[in-house]
Motif scaffolding. Structure first.
Motif, PDB file in Angstrom:
ATOM      1  N   GLY A 258     -16.682 -22.054 -11.365  1.00 57.50           N
ATOM      2  CA  GLY A 258     -15.295 -22.261 -11.017  1.00 57.50           C
ATOM      3  C   GLY A 258     -14.732 -23.434 -11.788  1.00 57.50           C
ATOM      4  O   GLY A 258     -15.367 -23.975 -12.697  1.00 57.50           O
ATOM      5  N   THR A 259     -13.533 -23.843 -11.410  1.00 58.48           N
ATOM      6  CA  THR A 259     -12.824 -24.900 -12.113  1.00 58.48           C
ATOM      7  C   THR A 259     -12.296 -25.916 -11.116  1.00 58.48           C
ATOM      8  O   THR A 259     -11.661 -25.553 -10.115  1.00 58.48           O
ATOM      9  N   LEU A 260     -12.560 -27.187 -11.398  1.00 56.42           N
ATOM     10  CA  LEU A 260     -12.008 -28.291 -10.625  1.00 56.42           C
ATOM     11  C   LEU A 260     -10.763 -28.786 -11.359  1.00 56.42           C
ATOM     12  O   LEU A 260     -10.801 -28.985 -12.573  1.00 56.42           O
ATOM     13  N   SER A 261      -9.666 -28.972 -10.622  1.00 59.58           N
ATOM     14  CA  SER A 261      -8.402 -29.369 -11.242  1.00 59.58           C
ATOM     15  C   SER A 261      -7.838 -30.611 -10.571  1.00 59.58           C
ATOM     16  O   SER A 261      -8.111 -30.901  -9.401  1.00 59.58           O
ATOM     17  N   PHE A 262      -7.003 -31.314 -11.335  1.00 60.17           N
ATOM     18  CA  PHE A 262      -6.343 -32.533 -10.860  1.00 60.17           C
ATOM     19  C   PHE A 262      -5.051 -32.678 -11.636  1.00 60.17           C
ATOM     20  O   PHE A 262      -5.032 -32.494 -12.854  1.00 60.17           O
ATOM     21  N   GLY A 263      -3.956 -32.994 -10.951  1.00 51.71           N
ATOM     22  CA  GLY A 263      -2.670 -33.120 -11.622  1.00 51.71           C
ATOM     23  C   GLY A 263      -2.217 -34.561 -11.726  1.00 51.71           C
ATOM     24  O   GLY A 263      -2.561 -35.414 -10.897  1.00 51.71           O
ATOM     25  N   THR A 264      -1.434 -34.842 -12.759  1.00 43.81           N
ATOM     26  CA  THR A 264      -0.852 -36.170 -12.930  1.00 43.81           C
ATOM     27  C   THR A 264       0.477 -36.015 -13.653  1.00 43.81           C
ATOM     28  O   THR A 264       0.647 -35.114 -14.469  1.00 43.81           O
ATOM     29  N   GLY A 265       1.433 -36.884 -13.342  1.00 43.27           N
ATOM     30  CA  GLY A 265       2.745 -36.734 -13.948  1.00 43.27           C
ATOM     31  C   GLY A 265       3.565 -37.996 -13.813  1.00 43.27           C
ATOM     32  O   GLY A 265       3.107 -39.025 -13.306  1.00 43.27           O
ATOM     33  N   ALA A 266       4.818 -37.908 -14.259  1.00 46.42           N
ATOM     34  CA  ALA A 266       5.726 -39.046 -14.207  1.00 46.42           C
ATOM     35  C   ALA A 266       7.152 -38.544 -14.138  1.00 46.42           C
ATOM     36  O   ALA A 266       7.472 -37.468 -14.639  1.00 46.42           O
ATOM     37  N   GLY A 267       8.015 -39.335 -13.522  1.00 45.01           N
ATOM     38  CA  GLY A 267       9.420 -39.002 -13.440  1.00 45.01           C
ATOM     39  C   GLY A 267      10.137 -39.455 -14.705  1.00 45.01           C
ATOM     40  O   GLY A 267      10.013 -40.606 -15.125  1.00 45.01           O
ATOM     41  N   ILE A 268      10.896 -38.547 -15.301  1.00 43.83           N
ATOM     42  CA  ILE A 268      11.547 -38.825 -16.581  1.00 43.83           C
ATOM     43  C   ILE A 268      13.052 -38.954 -16.367  1.00 43.83           C
ATOM     44  O   ILE A 268      13.679 -38.076 -15.749  1.00 43.83           O
ATOM     45  N   THR A 269      13.629 -40.032 -16.874  1.00 42.98           N
ATOM     46  CA  THR A 269      15.063 -40.255 -16.858  1.00 42.98           C
ATOM     47  C   THR A 269      15.521 -40.602 -18.272  1.00 42.98           C
ATOM     48  O   THR A 269      14.714 -40.651 -19.208  1.00 42.98           O
ATOM     49  N   TRP A 270      16.822 -40.858 -18.410  1.00 46.45           N
ATOM     50  CA  TRP A 270      17.339 -41.258 -19.725  1.00 46.45           C
ATOM     51  C   TRP A 270      16.655 -42.535 -20.212  1.00 46.45           C
ATOM     52  O   TRP A 270      16.422 -42.724 -21.403  1.00 46.45           O
ATOM     53  N   GLY A 271      16.295 -43.413 -19.298  1.00 47.89           N
ATOM     54  CA  GLY A 271      15.672 -44.676 -19.681  1.00 47.89           C
ATOM     55  C   GLY A 271      14.188 -44.600 -19.948  1.00 47.89           C
ATOM     56  O   GLY A 271      13.545 -45.631 -20.177  1.00 47.89           O
ATOM     57  N   SER A 272      13.622 -43.411 -19.969  1.00 46.19           N
ATOM     58  CA  SER A 272      12.177 -43.262 -20.146  1.00 46.19           C
ATOM     59  C   SER A 272      11.764 -43.498 -21.598  1.00 46.19           C
ATOM     60  O   SER A 272      12.425 -43.032 -22.530  1.00 46.19           O
ATOM     61  N   ASP A 273      10.648 -44.200 -21.753  1.00 44.99           N
ATOM     62  CA  ASP A 273       9.978 -44.322 -23.044  1.00 44.99           C
ATOM     63  C   ASP A 273       8.813 -43.334 -23.044  1.00 44.99           C
ATOM     64  O   ASP A 273       7.937 -43.419 -22.175  1.00 44.99           O
ATOM     65  N   PRO A 274       8.788 -42.370 -23.984  1.00 43.09           N
ATOM     66  CA  PRO A 274       7.755 -41.336 -23.934  1.00 43.09           C
ATOM     67  C   PRO A 274       6.334 -41.878 -23.863  1.00 43.09           C
ATOM     68  O   PRO A 274       5.520 -41.384 -23.072  1.00 43.09           O
ATOM     69  N   ALA A 275       6.012 -42.883 -24.668  1.00 45.15           N
ATOM     70  CA  ALA A 275       4.651 -43.426 -24.660  1.00 45.15           C
ATOM     71  C   ALA A 275       4.330 -44.075 -23.319  1.00 45.15           C
ATOM     72  O   ALA A 275       3.198 -43.968 -22.815  1.00 45.15           O
ATOM     73  N   ALA A 276       5.314 -44.745 -22.733  1.00 48.59           N
ATOM     74  CA  ALA A 276       5.081 -45.389 -21.439  1.00 48.59           C
ATOM     75  C   ALA A 276       4.884 -44.350 -20.336  1.00 48.59           C
ATOM     76  O   ALA A 276       4.072 -44.549 -19.419  1.00 48.59           O
ATOM     77  N   GLU A 277       5.603 -43.236 -20.405  1.00 48.68           N
ATOM     78  CA  GLU A 277       5.430 -42.194 -19.402  1.00 48.68           C
ATOM     79  C   GLU A 277       4.058 -41.542 -19.525  1.00 48.68           C
ATOM     80  O   GLU A 277       3.412 -41.234 -18.515  1.00 48.68           O
ATOM     81  N   TRP A 278       3.588 -41.317 -20.747  1.00 44.22           N
ATOM     82  CA  TRP A 278       2.223 -40.811 -20.935  1.00 44.22           C
ATOM     83  C   TRP A 278       1.213 -41.789 -20.337  1.00 44.22           C
ATOM     84  O   TRP A 278       0.274 -41.375 -19.645  1.00 44.22           O
ATOM     85  N   ALA A 279       1.418 -43.080 -20.589  1.00 44.54           N
ATOM     86  CA  ALA A 279       0.495 -44.094 -20.068  1.00 44.54           C
ATOM     87  C   ALA A 279       0.486 -44.079 -18.538  1.00 44.54           C
ATOM     88  O   ALA A 279      -0.560 -44.304 -17.917  1.00 44.54           O
ATOM     89  N   GLU A 280       1.648 -43.800 -17.926  1.00 41.27           N
ATOM     90  CA  GLU A 280       1.690 -43.726 -16.460  1.00 41.27           C
ATOM     91  C   GLU A 280       0.845 -42.566 -15.952  1.00 41.27           C
ATOM     92  O   GLU A 280       0.145 -42.691 -14.936  1.00 41.27           O
ATOM     93  N   THR A 281       0.896 -41.421 -16.655  1.00 42.12           N
ATOM     94  CA  THR A 281       0.059 -40.294 -16.225  1.00 42.12           C
ATOM     95  C   THR A 281      -1.422 -40.632 -16.359  1.00 42.12           C
ATOM     96  O   THR A 281      -2.237 -40.199 -15.548  1.00 42.12           O
ATOM     97  N   GLU A 282      -1.773 -41.401 -17.376  1.00 38.64           N
ATOM     98  CA  GLU A 282      -3.166 -41.838 -17.542  1.00 38.64           C
ATOM     99  C   GLU A 282      -3.577 -42.782 -16.422  1.00 38.64           C
ATOM    100  O   GLU A 282      -4.679 -42.673 -15.870  1.00 38.64           O
ATOM    101  N   LEU A 283      -2.695 -43.732 -16.096  1.00 34.95           N
ATOM    102  CA  LEU A 283      -2.993 -44.697 -15.045  1.00 34.95           C
ATOM    103  C   LEU A 283      -3.257 -43.997 -13.715  1.00 34.95           C
ATOM    104  O   LEU A 283      -4.201 -44.342 -12.994  1.00 34.95           O
ATOM    105  N   LYS A 284      -2.426 -43.010 -13.390  1.00 32.35           N
ATOM    106  CA  LYS A 284      -2.580 -42.311 -12.118  1.00 32.35           C
ATOM    107  C   LYS A 284      -3.856 -41.476 -12.059  1.00 32.35           C
ATOM    108  O   LYS A 284      -4.384 -41.221 -10.970  1.00 32.35           O
ATOM    109  N   ALA A 285      -4.350 -41.052 -13.219  1.00 31.63           N
ATOM    110  CA  ALA A 285      -5.512 -40.154 -13.245  1.00 31.63           C
ATOM    111  C   ALA A 285      -6.839 -40.880 -13.420  1.00 31.63           C
ATOM    112  O   ALA A 285      -7.862 -40.414 -12.910  1.00 31.63           O
ATOM    113  N   ASP A 286      -6.846 -41.991 -14.142  1.00 29.58           N
ATOM    114  CA  ASP A 286      -8.111 -42.578 -14.595  1.00 29.58           C
ATOM    115  C   ASP A 286      -9.092 -42.844 -13.461  1.00 29.58           C
ATOM    116  O   ASP A 286     -10.261 -42.447 -13.524  1.00 29.58           O
TER     117      ASP A 286
END
Length: 378
Positions: free
Chosen positions: A340-368
């Protein structure tokens, strides 16, 4: 045969006896009993009724240590840490952030939560009788998470396929309250804004939190009596293992019509699901953006995990974040699980003020932290 189990702070349930679609059959839930609830972000939201329920004594039904909520179990054997893959790699995720910013610039959406699903193969384990083919030990993972990442809405639901009911395997370390019901009082506590410390929280995080708090307030007004919905706490900083969150709290009193209605849960879900904090604003526009940009279904991630005690008139449902779920390979069959497969989700809220690299880093922080814990063995 394993009759299924569920566990949350202060309560453990065993021996599942039925399953219903909470939106379509909420009258059945209203008739009584203790129900464990798991809902996919895309739907459906299901509830499983249990025949045996044990509650721990103490104020607020809280227990001395969160690890004690899990039923007795064996040793968790997780996937290799190198075996995890992601539904959206870094370049694709960065492009998705820019796409949301364009949607904001065009005035079609104010915020959208963009997520990715991490997956790893997890083969069959050895059952209590020593045979191969058992489903992974959900309670064992629950104990690992409770010890390494305690969370206010931690819990799990495991209904093996062998019960003959719709199966589910979910273990959560959620920090976020989707809905609490106590009598006719309903409460929600959306999270928006994440950092390693409080000094990492920026104006963008506060604006995002206020936006989603207003969305949740509007959702609750659809089911609550006029004038009863209020924001009781705004932009509170909460400490969690390895990070901090901005949290606001909204509460209201259900309208008498809905409070008395046998289908009240169907009406509440229709007004509030999926949770606003993991979709966006306006919700309908954000869901359209999510469908266009995400490449894998979220499943229980960003859905709901929790319980309803219909006899006591209480419920506590968490947003399904910091959540693992396992599903058998389609070829494995319904009774003997070979993989079978074990899954885990991670994400970030995106607004006009979002920096793409910072949002990716937030998804990493939540998952690590959680991925590291789930990849442990022994």
């Amino acid at each position: 045969m394993d009759g299924g189990s569920a566990w949350f702070a202060g309560v453990r349930a065993r021996r599942v006896v039925e399953c219903v679609d909470l939106a379509a059959q909420s009258e059945r839930v209203a008739s009584g009993g203790f129900w464990a609830v798991v809902g996919d972000f895309e739907g459906p939201v299901r509830a499983w009724r249990f025949a045996e329920v044990t509650r721990d004594p103490g104020p607020g039904d809280q227990i001395a240590h969160p690890a004690d909520a899990q039923p007795a179990s064996g040793t968790w054997r997780g996937p290799a840490s190198s075996s995890w893959s992601t539904s959206l790699d870094r370049p694709t995720y960065l492009r998705a952030v820019e796409a949301v910013r364009e949607e904001v610039r065009a005035g079609r959406v104010y915020q959208a939560n963009i997520c990715r699903v991490l997956t790893a193969p997890l083969a069959a384990s050895r059952g209590a009788d020593g045979t191969r083919g058992a489903e992974p030990d959900a309670a064992a993972l629950g104990r690992v998470l409770a010890a390494g990442n305690p969370a206010p809405y931690a819990g799990g639901v495991h209904i093996p396929a062998a019960t003959g009911l719709p199966p589910v395997w979910v273990v959560t370390a959620s920090p976020e309250l989707y809905l609490r019901l106590d009598g006719d009082m309903v409460t929600s506590a959306p999270i928006k804004g994440t950092g390693i410390t409080a000094t990492d929280l920026q104006g963008k995080d506060r604006a995002e939190n206020v936006m989603i708090t207003d969305l949740v307030r509007n959702d609750l007004q659809r089911v609550c009596a006029p004038g009863t919905v209020e924001v009781t706490s705004l932009l509170r900083v909460e400490q969690h293992p390895g990070l901090v969150h901005l949290v606001s709290t909204v509460q209201g009193r259900l309208s008498p019509e809905i409070a008395r209605a046998p289908d009240r849960w169907a009406r509440i879900l229709d007004a509030t699901f999926p949770p606003g904090s993991v979709s966006g604003a306006p919700k309908s526009s954000a869901l359209r953006v999510i469908a266009a940009l995400e490449t894998a279904p979220r499943g229980p991630y960003c859905g709901v995990v929790g319980w309803i005690d219909a006899d006591a008139g209480r419920a506590e449902l968490a947003v399904g974040i910091r959540t693992f779920w396992w599903r058998a390979d389609a070829a494995a069959g319904s009774r003997t699980t070979q993989g079978g497969t074990l899954s885990f989700g991670t994400g970030a809220g995106i607004t006009w003020g979002s920096d793409p690299a910072a949002e990716w880093a937030e998804t990493e922080l939540k998952a690590d932290r959680l991925i590291a814990l789930a990849s442990m063995s022994g």
